[in-house]
Design a protein around this motif. Structure first.
Motif, PDB file in Angstrom:
ATOM      1  N   GLU A   1       0.895  -0.774  -0.538  1.00  0.00           N
ATOM      2  CA  GLU A   1      -0.107   0.087   0.124  1.00  0.00           C
ATOM      3  C   GLU A   1       1.084   1.350  -0.410  1.00  0.00           C
ATOM      4  N   GLN A   2       1.784   1.321   0.890  1.00  0.00           N
ATOM      5  CA  GLN A   2       2.939   2.448   0.932  1.00  0.00           C
ATOM      6  C   GLN A   2       3.628   2.747  -0.446  1.00  0.00           C
ATOM      7  N   ASP A   3       3.781   1.307  -1.086  1.00  0.00           N
ATOM      8  CA  ASP A   3       4.255   1.182  -2.869  1.00  0.00           C
ATOM      9  C   ASP A   3       3.341   1.775  -4.148  1.00  0.00           C
ATOM     10  N   ARG A   4       2.208   1.364  -3.186  1.00  0.00           N
ATOM     11  CA  ARG A   4       1.039   2.259  -4.315  1.00  0.00           C
ATOM     12  C   ARG A   4       1.054   3.497  -4.176  1.00  0.00           C
ATOM     13  N   LEU A   5       0.034   3.784  -2.995  1.00  0.00           N
ATOM     14  CA  LEU A   5       0.628   5.354  -2.865  1.00  0.00           C
ATOM     15  C   LEU A   5       1.671   6.419  -3.359  1.00  0.00           C
ATOM     16  N   ARG A   6       2.785   5.590  -3.333  1.00  0.00           N
ATOM     17  CA  ARG A   6       4.333   6.484  -3.679  1.00  0.00           C
ATOM     18  C   ARG A   6       3.702   6.506  -5.186  1.00  0.00           C
TER      19      ARG A   6
END
Length: 270
Positions: A85-90
């Motif tokens: 999820e962090q990678d997606r938001l990034r």
């Protein structure tokens, strides 16, 4: 796109940038000058991206779900863990920022607004032809080195800050931020203290503004490394402080369009 008359975007009243309309003959007159985009329109998106922390946001959402009695992302059986999820938001943040930055090049209203501010009134036939050529070249995909994009120093500051926040210290982050800084200063001439401070932040200099001279031998390497080439550039060009870098840029005419592209004379926020 050009769907009728195009807003110049010259600020009126409180500086909203609505302005009057350019006298462009068109069969379609369905437009509203108040809705014509200005640099503020695009920079508002970039400012949000620059201040958005994907990692912290994902963790906050995870904590809120746990406190609310729901299973977190990493234990909910959905196949999407917290790191994903962090990678997606990034990725979403970087994509939004770069897309907004690119769209400024093809915005007709911004082009006309900047063209009016950056050039003298064209009266001779040759001057009109030069302006027409500049305007026409702005829509050709191959003409990427145009100088009338409407971007200003805040545009580049926000975008560099976005890249620095979303990408960890690495060669990629160094290459991307250097490319943006070079384009803003050398190609578009919008260098100012804000942009220099933002770029120094990529190297980990923080808000230290104390200037030193190269003769003193106190020019320090950036605390945060982003590759040997990037570090050498930072040490040589920005390691001596903000005032030193800005003064050097002025001598090289890297701030030639700064005042022309400010939203209003008294406010360089956007």
């Amino acid at each position: 796109e050009n769907n009728g008359g195009i807003g110049q975007g010259i600020g009126v009243g409180s500086g909203t940038g609505a302005g009057s309309l350019v006298n462009v003959i068109s069969p379609n007159t369905n437009f509203d000058a108040r809705t014509c985009p200005t640099p503020m329109t695009f920079n508002a998106v970039l400012r949000i991206a620059a201040n958005f922390d994907p990692t912290a946001h994902a963790e906050a959402v995870e904590s809120a779900k746990v406190l609310g009695g729901k299973m977190g992302l990493s234990r909910g059986g959905t196949g999407v863990d917290l790191k994903q999820e962090q990678d997606r938001l990034r990725d979403v943040t970087i994509d939004a920022a770069l897309t907004t930055f690119s769209r400024m090049q093809y915005c007709v209203a911004l082009t006309l607004r900047t063209l009016r501010n950056s050039t003298k009134s064209a009266t001779s036939r040759s001057a009109l032809k030069r302006q027409a050529k500049m305007l026409a070249g702005n829509y050709k995909p191959k003409q990427q080195n145009n100088f009338i994009s409407g971007r200003n120093s805040a545009t580049y500051s926000y975008l560099i800050q976005t890249v620095a926040n979303c990408i960890p210290p690495s060669l990629s982050r160094g290459n991307m931020t250097f490319g943006l800084y070079h384009k803003g200063c050398v190609q578009e001439g919008v260098m100012d203290e804000r942009l220099v401070k933002t770029m120094r932040g990529v190297g980990g200099y923080g808000n230290v503004d104390e200037d030193v001279t190269e003769e003193d031998g106190d020019v320090s390497a950036p605390p945060v490394s982003n590759g040997p080439i990037f570090d050498a550039f930072m040490t040589k060009e920005l390691g001596a402080g903000v005032e030193f870098a800005v003064e050097k840029g002025r001598k090289l005419r890297q701030d030639r369009n700064y005042k022309l592209r400010r939203h209003v004379e008294w406010d360089d926020t956007y």
